[in-house]
Design an enzyme around this catalytic site. Structure first.
Site, PDB file in Angstrom:
ATOM      1  N   TYR A 109       0.848  -1.192   0.000  1.00  0.00           N
ATOM      2  CA  TYR A 109       0.000   0.000   0.000  1.00  0.00           C
ATOM      3  C   TYR A 109       0.887   1.247   0.000  1.00  0.00           C
ATOM      4  O   TYR A 109       1.868   1.320   0.747  1.00  0.00           O
ATOM      5  CB  TYR A 109      -0.881   0.021   1.260  1.00  0.00           C
ATOM      6  N   GLU A 197      -3.597   7.582  -3.793  1.00  0.00           N
ATOM      7  CA  GLU A 197      -3.522   6.295  -3.111  1.00  0.00           C
ATOM      8  C   GLU A 197      -3.307   5.178  -4.121  1.00  0.00           C
ATOM      9  O   GLU A 197      -4.002   5.115  -5.128  1.00  0.00           O
ATOM     10  CB  GLU A 197      -4.832   6.062  -2.348  1.00  0.00           C
TER      11      GLU A 197
END
Ligand code: ADP
Ligand code: MG
Length: 390
Positions: A109, A197
């Site tokens: 991530y 993101e």
């Protein structure tokens, strides 16, 4: 402002962020052609909606052949995808991204977000990628590494190296990861994003690092610097009443309750929603008509409030400082005459030209309930909403 995954990837690619090869499709045939054009197997058919959690909800599917891509596309297009981020009504799928399927070794991530508390961007990285990062943050926050960025200096290579090593990447991949992260920060900064993101940030079996998913939110306060973003906006993803409100510069957010509120000033609007709840009601919206609202804006605001089918009663709570109460009253009366009001309206006016405002309401011949103060106004509107719904 939000954009779709395919748009985010196109933007990031311009800044040197590695993304999979992909083609947009809006019909099953286009999906077939796209899969053929990619000339690889499998391909991934990805529903483009402004919400995450698509994978679990059936919005990301592997296709082994172009024919299969066409079949999946036929099923997805026009269907409503319900994910944990869409709410129960879901979102209609109108666009697909057909992408090369990449061999997954590990999912990480990466995220860059503005931390308003410290007034700086924060670069986050986690080896717990692919899953909901909110869950990770709630249950094992130590798995999220953070680097705070001084915006005047920018994101430094040593910070990127720290994150890359922290993710446990093998030494031979550190440089590639650092390059990726620096490109990502550069994009975040240049695009005037408030959030970027990458989840998952993919390590492929052949040791490449690629953005498998991408989310970009723009900072609305900087939109004036990017007139080109207008074409990225997808009105199908926005609440129709909110689009209408934005044309008049109204701060309007639709909510689930049945008491519409028209208020000037964000603080007073929040307090009004609180006091409605305290009186046992549920607000149908947040609406700040702004400090210097014109009669036209008040009219538009009132029209928008009444266009919400759930509304059982309206509370107008205005503190006349810069805005004058008589002007607000005229706007409300004008809008009520033009649109016709079928629900009770409670008005609490206070401040500049309040007597004149109350006179306008009284003499309008329309049925307004005048309240003394906020508490009285909230109790009256809740009682009237109950009566008009029963
Ligand atoms: P969402 O976050 O909305 O669920 P993602 O784009 O993150 O959607 O996709 C969900 C999962 O699907 C990913 O975690 C990954 O495992 C898989 N996936 C997505 N795109 C690809 C791709 N191009 N190749 C292989 N797998 C993919
Ligand atoms: Mg994702």
């Amino acid at each position: 402002m939000n954009v779709h995954e395919y748009q985010a990837k196109e933007l990031l690619k311009k800044y040197g962020v590695a993304v999979p090869r992909g083609i947009v499709a809006r019909t099953p045939d286009e999906a077939y052609q796209a899969a053929k054009g990619l000339a690889t197997a499998p391909v991934v058919v990805k529903a483009q909606i402004h919400a995450g959690g698509r994978g679990k909800a059936g919005g990301v599917k592997l296709a082994q052949t172009p024919e299969e891509a066409r079949e999946i596309a036929a099923r997805m297009l026009g269907s409503k995808l319900v994910t944990h981020q869409t709410g129960p009504e879901g979102r209609e799928v109108r666009t697909l991204l057909i992408e090369e399927g990449l061999p997954i070794e590990q999912e990480f991530y990466l995220g860059i977000v503005l931390d308003r508390a410290i007034g700086r961007p924060v670069f986050m990285a986690s080896a717990a990628g692919g899953m909901e990062i909110e869950e990770v943050a709630a249950h094992s926050p130590e798995k999220i590494l953070k680097e705070t960025i001084d915006p005047a200096i920018g994101f430094r290579p040593f910070q990127a190296r720290k994150l890359a090593f922290g993710l446990g990447l093998p030494t031979e991949l550190i440089n590639q990861a650092v390059k990726f992260m620096l490109a990502l920060y550069n994009a975040y900064e240049q695009l005037d994003a408030s959030l970027v993101e990458i989840n998952p940030f993919l390590l492929t079996k052949d040791k490449r690092l690629i953005a498998l998913d991408a989310k970009v939110n723009f900072d609305d306060n900087a939109l004036f610097r990017h007139p080109d973003y207008a074409e990225l906006r997808d009105l199908n993803e926005e609440e129709p009443l909110e689009i209408e409100a934005s044309k008049y510069d109204l701060n309007y957010i639709k909510l689930d309750g049945d008491i519409a509120c028209m208020v000037n000033g964000a603080g007073l609007a929040m307090a009004t929603m609180d006091i409605i709840k305290l009186a046992g009601g549920e607000p149908a919206n947040f609406l700040d008509v702004g400090g210097g609202a014109s009669q036209e804006r008040v009219e538009a605001a009132f029209r928008i409030l009444l266009a919400d089918e759930n509304v059982r009663a309206v509370l107008i709570n205005i503190f006349g400082g810069i805005v004058r109460c008589d002007m607000v009253a005229r706007g409300v009366v004008e809008a009520a005459r033009k649109t016709g009001v079928k629900v009770p309206v409670v008005v609490r006016l206070q401040g500049t030209n309040v007597e004149e405002g109350q006179r306008v309401l009284r003499e309008s011949g329309l049925n307004f309930t005048v309240a003394d103060g906020m508490k009285d106004a909230a109790e009256k509107v809740v009682a009237l909403a109950r009566r008009s719904s029963s």
